[in-house]
Motif scaffolding. Structure first.
Motif, PDB file in Angstrom:
ATOM      1  N   ALA A 274       3.278  -0.793   8.626  1.00  0.00           N
ATOM      2  CA  ALA A 274       3.227   0.570   8.086  1.00  0.00           C
ATOM      3  C   ALA A 274       3.656   1.581   9.146  1.00  0.00           C
ATOM      4  O   ALA A 274       4.455   2.483   8.876  1.00  0.00           O
ATOM      5  N   VAL A 275       3.163   1.420  10.374  1.00  0.00           N
ATOM      6  CA  VAL A 275       3.529   2.340  11.457  1.00  0.00           C
ATOM      7  C   VAL A 275       5.015   2.178  11.794  1.00  0.00           C
ATOM      8  O   VAL A 275       5.727   3.153  12.012  1.00  0.00           O
TER       9      VAL A 275
ATOM     10  N   GLU B 120      10.789   4.019  11.776  1.00  0.00           N
ATOM     11  CA  GLU B 120      12.165   3.790  11.335  1.00  0.00           C
ATOM     12  C   GLU B 120      12.678   4.937  10.478  1.00  0.00           C
ATOM     13  O   GLU B 120      13.837   5.340  10.597  1.00  0.00           O
ATOM     14  N   GLN B 121      11.814   5.498   9.631  1.00  0.00           N
ATOM     15  CA  GLN B 121      12.223   6.625   8.801  1.00  0.00           C
ATOM     16  C   GLN B 121      12.493   7.870   9.644  1.00  0.00           C
ATOM     17  O   GLN B 121      13.425   8.625   9.370  1.00  0.00           O
ATOM     18  N   LEU B 122      11.680   8.097  10.680  1.00  0.00           N
ATOM     19  CA  LEU B 122      11.915   9.233  11.582  1.00  0.00           C
ATOM     20  C   LEU B 122      13.225   9.061  12.345  1.00  0.00           C
ATOM     21  O   LEU B 122      13.984  10.023  12.513  1.00  0.00           O
TER      22      LEU B 122
ATOM     23  N   ASP C  78      -3.874   7.807   7.647  1.00  0.00           N
ATOM     24  CA  ASP C  78      -5.199   7.418   7.199  1.00  0.00           C
ATOM     25  C   ASP C  78      -5.032   6.231   6.262  1.00  0.00           C
ATOM     26  O   ASP C  78      -4.312   6.318   5.268  1.00  0.00           O
ATOM     27  N   PHE C  79      -5.657   5.101   6.595  1.00  0.00           N
ATOM     28  CA  PHE C  79      -5.510   3.881   5.818  1.00  0.00           C
ATOM     29  C   PHE C  79      -6.867   3.260   5.527  1.00  0.00           C
ATOM     30  O   PHE C  79      -7.795   3.374   6.316  1.00  0.00           O
ATOM     31  N   ALA C  80      -6.945   2.561   4.412  1.00  0.00           N
ATOM     32  CA  ALA C  80      -8.040   1.626   4.158  1.00  0.00           C
ATOM     33  C   ALA C  80      -7.505   0.280   4.618  1.00  0.00           C
ATOM     34  O   ALA C  80      -6.415  -0.124   4.223  1.00  0.00           O
ATOM     35  N   VAL C  81      -8.235  -0.377   5.509  1.00  0.00           N
ATOM     36  CA  VAL C  81      -7.763  -1.658   6.034  1.00  0.00           C
ATOM     37  C   VAL C  81      -8.820  -2.732   5.832  1.00  0.00           C
ATOM     38  O   VAL C  81     -10.011  -2.458   5.717  1.00  0.00           O
ATOM     39  N   GLU C  82      -8.334  -3.953   5.780  1.00  0.00           N
ATOM     40  CA  GLU C  82      -9.197  -5.123   5.760  1.00  0.00           C
ATOM     41  C   GLU C  82      -8.875  -5.910   7.016  1.00  0.00           C
ATOM     42  O   GLU C  82      -7.705  -6.170   7.305  1.00  0.00           O
TER      43      GLU C  82
ATOM     44  N   VAL D 246      -3.261  -3.143   5.530  1.00  0.00           N
ATOM     45  CA  VAL D 246      -3.398  -1.903   4.775  1.00  0.00           C
ATOM     46  C   VAL D 246      -3.581  -2.274   3.306  1.00  0.00           C
ATOM     47  O   VAL D 246      -2.868  -3.116   2.785  1.00  0.00           O
ATOM     48  N   LEU D 247      -4.543  -1.644   2.660  1.00  0.00           N
ATOM     49  CA  LEU D 247      -4.824  -1.928   1.258  1.00  0.00           C
ATOM     50  C   LEU D 247      -4.371  -0.784   0.371  1.00  0.00           C
ATOM     51  O   LEU D 247      -4.514   0.382   0.722  1.00  0.00           O
TER      52      LEU D 247
END
Length: 110
Positions: A12-13, A18-20, A42-46, A61-62
């Motif tokens: 995700a990071v 890459e988009q920047l 801000d992520f919900a992670v498992e 990331v969920l």
């Protein structure tokens, strides 16, 4: 993973970076450029322990749907701020649009 709604936190990071980079390349020579400020993530992670010789703990990331299915004991909230820096100069990152902007389409959807 068979569930495509979950991705590794590092992926995700990496996607944001890459988009920047692409936005900065697209804006080379643009008449208007924007400085990129801090990016709040801000992520919900498992957290999962991976088996094998190179095993370790990875954060996944969920999606909202996957978070609802997961038990409260296994999900965590992770928040952090990234401040992009130009690797060559150490200064702020700038992005822009290579085409000059206009106002001809403002209000077109109404």
């Amino acid at each position: 993973m068979s569930d495509f709604s979950e991705i590794e936190l590092s992926t995700a990071v990496r996607a944001i970076r890459e988009q920047l980079v692409q936005a900065a390349l697209d804006g080379t020579g643009a008449p208007i450029r924007f400085e990129v400020g801090p990016i709040q993530m801000d992520f919900a992670v498992e957290l999962r322990r991976e088996a094998g010789a190179k095993g370790g703990v990875k954060a996944w990331v969920l999606s909202a749907e996957a978070e609802a299915r997961a038990s409260r004991a296994t999900t965590h909230r992770v928040s952090f701020t990234l401040t992009p820096k130009d690797a060559a100069t150490g200064g702020p990152v700038e992005v822009g649009e290579p085409e000059a902007g206009g106002t001809s389409r403002f209000g077109a959807g109404r």
